[in-house]
Design an enzyme around this catalytic site. Sequence first.
Site, PDB file in Angstrom:
ATOM      1  CE1 TYR A  53      49.947 -14.522  80.177  1.00  0.00           C
ATOM      2  CE2 TYR A  53      48.514 -15.365  81.982  1.00  0.00           C
ATOM      3  CZ  TYR A  53      49.603 -15.432  80.931  1.00  0.00           C
ATOM      4  OH  TYR A  53      49.784 -17.018  80.458  1.00  0.00           O
ATOM      5  CG  PHE A  79      57.403 -18.945  73.182  1.00  0.00           C
ATOM      6  CD1 PHE A  79      58.171 -19.961  74.317  1.00  0.00           C
ATOM      7  CD2 PHE A  79      57.878 -17.962  72.785  1.00  0.00           C
ATOM      8  CE1 PHE A  79      59.115 -19.445  75.029  1.00  0.00           C
ATOM      9  CE2 PHE A  79      59.090 -17.441  73.476  1.00  0.00           C
ATOM     10  CZ  PHE A  79      59.678 -18.110  74.702  1.00  0.00           C
ATOM     11  CG  ASP A 117      38.149 -20.882  93.069  1.00  0.00           C
ATOM     12  OD1 ASP A 117      37.510 -20.123  92.318  1.00  0.00           O
ATOM     13  OD2 ASP A 117      39.395 -20.958  93.194  1.00  0.00           O
ATOM     14  CB  SER A 172      35.869 -19.658  86.135  1.00  0.00           C
ATOM     15  OG  SER A 172      37.323 -20.039  85.829  1.00  0.00           O
ATOM     16  CB  ALA A 185      56.774 -16.371  76.240  1.00  0.00           C
ATOM     17  CE  LYS A 213      44.401 -18.347  77.425  1.00  0.00           C
ATOM     18  NZ  LYS A 213      44.587 -18.015  75.975  1.00  0.00           N
ATOM     19  N   GLY A 245      40.437 -27.049  80.885  1.00  0.00           N
ATOM     20  CA  GLY A 245      40.636 -25.900  80.162  1.00  0.00           C
ATOM     21  C   GLY A 245      41.311 -26.638  78.806  1.00  0.00           C
ATOM     22  N   PRO A 265      48.299  -1.961  71.326  1.00  0.00           N
ATOM     23  CG  PRO A 265      47.013  -0.373  72.434  1.00  0.00           C
ATOM     24  CD  PRO A 265      46.838  -1.554  71.445  1.00  0.00           C
TER      25      PRO A 265
HETATM   26  C1  WQD Z   1      49.894 -13.192  68.012  1.00  0.00           C
HETATM   27  C2  WQD Z   1      49.827 -12.144  66.732  1.00  0.00           C
HETATM   28  C3  WQD Z   1      49.330  -9.951  67.309  1.00  0.00           C
HETATM   29  C4  WQD Z   1      45.069 -11.037  67.144  1.00  0.00           C
HETATM   30  C5  WQD Z   1      49.345 -14.230  73.740  1.00  0.00           C
HETATM   31  C6  WQD Z   1      49.480 -13.696  75.243  1.00  0.00           C
HETATM   32  C7  WQD Z   1      49.250 -14.882  76.219  1.00  0.00           C
HETATM   33  C8  WQD Z   1      49.918 -16.007  75.856  1.00  0.00           C
HETATM   34  C9  WQD Z   1      50.440 -16.023  74.359  1.00  0.00           C
HETATM   35  C10 WQD Z   1      49.943 -17.778  77.426  1.00  0.00           C
HETATM   36  C11 WQD Z   1      50.546 -10.903  67.458  1.00  0.00           C
HETATM   37  C12 WQD Z   1      48.630 -10.592  66.025  1.00  0.00           C
HETATM   38  C13 WQD Z   1      46.538 -11.100  67.349  1.00  0.00           C
HETATM   39  C14 WQD Z   1      44.302 -10.398  66.166  1.00  0.00           C
HETATM   40  C15 WQD Z   1      46.555  -9.921  64.964  1.00  0.00           C
HETATM   41  N1  WQD Z   1      49.298 -17.267  76.209  1.00  0.00           N
HETATM   42  N2  WQD Z   1      47.262 -10.504  66.045  1.00  0.00           N
HETATM   43  N3  WQD Z   1      45.115  -9.846  65.027  1.00  0.00           N
HETATM   44  O1  WQD Z   1      49.798 -11.542  72.147  1.00  0.00           O
HETATM   45  O2  WQD Z   1      51.463 -13.186  71.208  1.00  0.00           O
HETATM   46  O3  WQD Z   1      50.612 -13.823  73.307  1.00  0.00           O
HETATM   47  O4  WQD Z   1      49.398 -15.497  73.639  1.00  0.00           O
HETATM   48  O5  WQD Z   1      50.483 -17.627  78.109  1.00  0.00           O
HETATM   49  O6  WQD Z   1      47.867 -15.292  76.292  1.00  0.00           O
HETATM   50  O7  WQD Z   1      50.919 -13.367  75.748  1.00  0.00           O
HETATM   51  O8  WQD Z   1      49.367 -13.686  71.240  1.00  0.00           O
HETATM   52  O9  WQD Z   1      47.444 -14.448  69.510  1.00  0.00           O
HETATM   53  O10 WQD Z   1      47.060 -12.464  70.650  1.00  0.00           O
HETATM   54  O11 WQD Z   1      48.980 -12.248  69.014  1.00  0.00           O
HETATM   55  O12 WQD Z   1      47.069  -9.614  63.987  1.00  0.00           O
HETATM   56  O13 WQD Z   1      43.267 -10.502  66.068  1.00  0.00           O
HETATM   57  O14 WQD Z   1      48.849 -11.988  66.214  1.00  0.00           O
HETATM   58  O15 WQD Z   1      49.785  -8.575  66.980  1.00  0.00           O
HETATM   59  O16 WQD Z   1      51.455 -10.072  66.607  1.00  0.00           O
HETATM   60  P1  WQD Z   1      50.369 -12.745  71.850  1.00  0.00           P
HETATM   61  P2  WQD Z   1      48.280 -13.179  70.029  1.00  0.00           P
END
Ligand code: WQD
Length: 335
Positions: free
Chosen positions: A148, A177, A58, A34, A125, A84, A10, A291
């Site tokens: 998740y 993060f 797996d 996968s 996080a 994830k 991955g 959301p």
């Molecule tokens: C980042 C910022 C969105 C897409 C995810 C998941 C999880 C974790 C970290 C592993 C936010 C904004 C996003 C877009 C946007 N990974 N955004 N337009 O939600 O912080 O966390 O990644 O554990 O997978 O928790 O990451 O990249 O989706 O969003 O404006 O098309 O970008 O609102 O502010 P997120 P993200």
Amino acid sequence: MKVLLTGGAGYIGSHTFLSLLDSGHQAAILDNFSNGSRVVIDRLAELSGSPVRLYETDIRDAEGLGAALDDYAPDCVIHLAGLKAVSESVSYPLAYYDNNVVAAHTLLQEMSRRNIKKIVFSSTAAVYGAPQALPLSTNHPTNPVNPYGASKLMVERMIQDLVVADPDWSAVLLRYFNPVGAHSSGRIGESPNGIPNNLVPYVAMVAVGALKQVHVFGNDFETPDGTGLRDYIHVSDLARGHVAALEALSAGRAEIFNLGTGKGRSVLDVIQAYEKACNRKIPYEIKDRRPGDVGVVYADVSKAAEVLKWKALHDIEDMCRDSWNWQRLNPRGYQ
Ligand code: WQD
């Protein structure tokens, strides 16, 4: 050390594989492909200059997993295999509890049976849920708001309970993060299936012309420019964090660390940095909030600095430069 990387084909796993070899460790990959591509294995062989030991199975298959553990006889497992995607976990919670929790239970059992009692676990996080205080320290309450994050917290708890019950076990739990970017060679990187949920791979596809514009989810957050703030960390820094974790394992302990930069960057910061990296305009449109999105998330990384003697070295410009280099060389990822 001899390390078995579950999910090693991955995005995080492939970068961690190279980081382990760079630090003098031996590593093998276990993956069911996968969510990873077999092309990664060829690229890792090319980059490391030697064949990659691969176990295609797996981790939910106790027999296949057991055979791999018997054959490779690792000193330690770095457990990255799992699902994830936050939004997908809301729609298919049972798939997340199966792939993340039941699978981890099987792995811990098969490791115990073979007296393999060292594990580094890929957590997130997302276990914190909505921040009650910033920066997020590892003592912050854990109230995940999606399956998740909940599944990852359950595995953390399983491992902590196991270490208490059997102090021959040692564990490090890494709360990632926002991992972004790619190996400086441009030969491995992030290759999401379909339309990316996450910001940076989406921006990358707009930059390479595969998507029309970025939808910025909300510009009314309590942040300098109103758009969401996150702690983006270069995937190569994250990989190094796993090596530091491996070398910090100690019997009877299950230590938790945040892996981030400690700095927050907004969506518009990222778009601006990406435009600089690819030297072209990235069109975007402000849309409603997504959301469940919170406005500001960034890490307190002092514990990793003190205990692991690790900190992130790359800034957002490096992350966008390396992400663009990967995307322009591999416009369709590994397809
Ligand atoms: C980042 C910022 C969105 C897409 C995810 C998941 C999880 C974790 C970290 C592993 C936010 C904004 C996003 C877009 C946007 N990974 N955004 N337009 O939600 O912080 O966390 O990644 O554990 O997978 O928790 O990451 O990249 O989706 O969003 O404006 O098309 O970008 O609102 O502010 P997120 P993200």
